[in-house]
Scaffold this motif. Structure first.
Motif: not given
Length: 226
Positions: A137-157
């Motif tokens: 998810i991190y890779f796909m969103y950053n590829k399209f210019g939507v940046s956020f820090n690399r983290t875990s699924s529990s934090v993403m929740a």
């Protein structure tokens, strides 16, 4: 070329005003503009661009773009606003235009995600050499210019806004508890039609049904980020 004919054409000058730049793969840029309200009775290129945007997202179904904001366009706007939990006014203010722009980007993320089908699962991986679930998810969103820090699924929740299952839209994040029934340990991207794509240990990047016998009982909720 495909991106130019879809996103660039539909997003550029959607409204007159101050623009923010959205980077796309290959160095292309499109402009998602935010300005005064578009409403029923108006006409012009901005309305035509709005109709193109809504057609891409599946809400404006009239055969041609009329560049006139009539009742059909207003209904398409209301349908979009309802689907994305916005005030249902039928008019396009800055918050609705932002949501449309974000939804278009996320549709591109979903479309491109399938190009990584069967890429192997790698713990901690966040590149096409191998992904884990949050890394994909991190890779796909950053590829399209939507940046956020690399983290875990529990934090993403905890990121973004909680979304009811009935309100899921393409690009929303879905979460699962694979081991401990009370602890989120897996995440994917909702692709529409009751399906999601994620990086799994067994199959690598793959599309699965939310309600199949394995994933259904483990579903823990969804978030809308961006």
């Amino acid at each position: 070329m495909f991106l130019k004919k879809t996103l660039a054409a539909s997003l550029t000058a959607a409204l007159i005003g101050i623009s923010s730049i959205l980077p796309l793969p290959g160095g292309e840029q499109v402009y998602a503009a935010v300005s005064s309200v578009l409403s029923q009775g108006m006409s012009g290129s901005n309305v035509g661009a709005l109709q193109s945007n809504l057609k891409t997202l599946g809400y404006f179904t009239y055969p041609i773009n009329t560049a006139y904001f009539g009742s059909i366009t207003a209904q398409a706007v209301r349908d979009f606003q309802k689907a994305y939990s916005l005030p249902v006014s039928g008019a396009v203010d800055s918050s609705t235009q932002t949501a449309i722009s974000h939804a278009l980007v996320k549709r591109q993320i979903v479309a491109d995600a399938s190009n990584y089908m069967r890429v192997s699962y790698v713990w901690g991986g966040a590149t096409p050499d191998g992904f884990d679930c949050s890394g994909f998810i991190y890779f796909m969103y950053n590829k399209f210019g939507v940046s956020f820090n690399r983290t875990s699924s529990s934090v993403m929740a905890t990121m973004g806004t909680s979304i009811a299952r009935a309100s899921l839209q393409p690009g929303d994040w879905v979460f699962f508890a694979l081991n401990d029934p009370d602890a989120i340990s897996h995440a994917g991207i909702y692709t529409g039609n009751g399906e999601f794509i994620s990086a799994t240990r067994s199959a690598g990047v793959y599309i699965q049904k939310l309600d199949n016998s394995y994933w259904g009982p483990k579903y823990m909720g969804a978030r809308r980020f961006y």
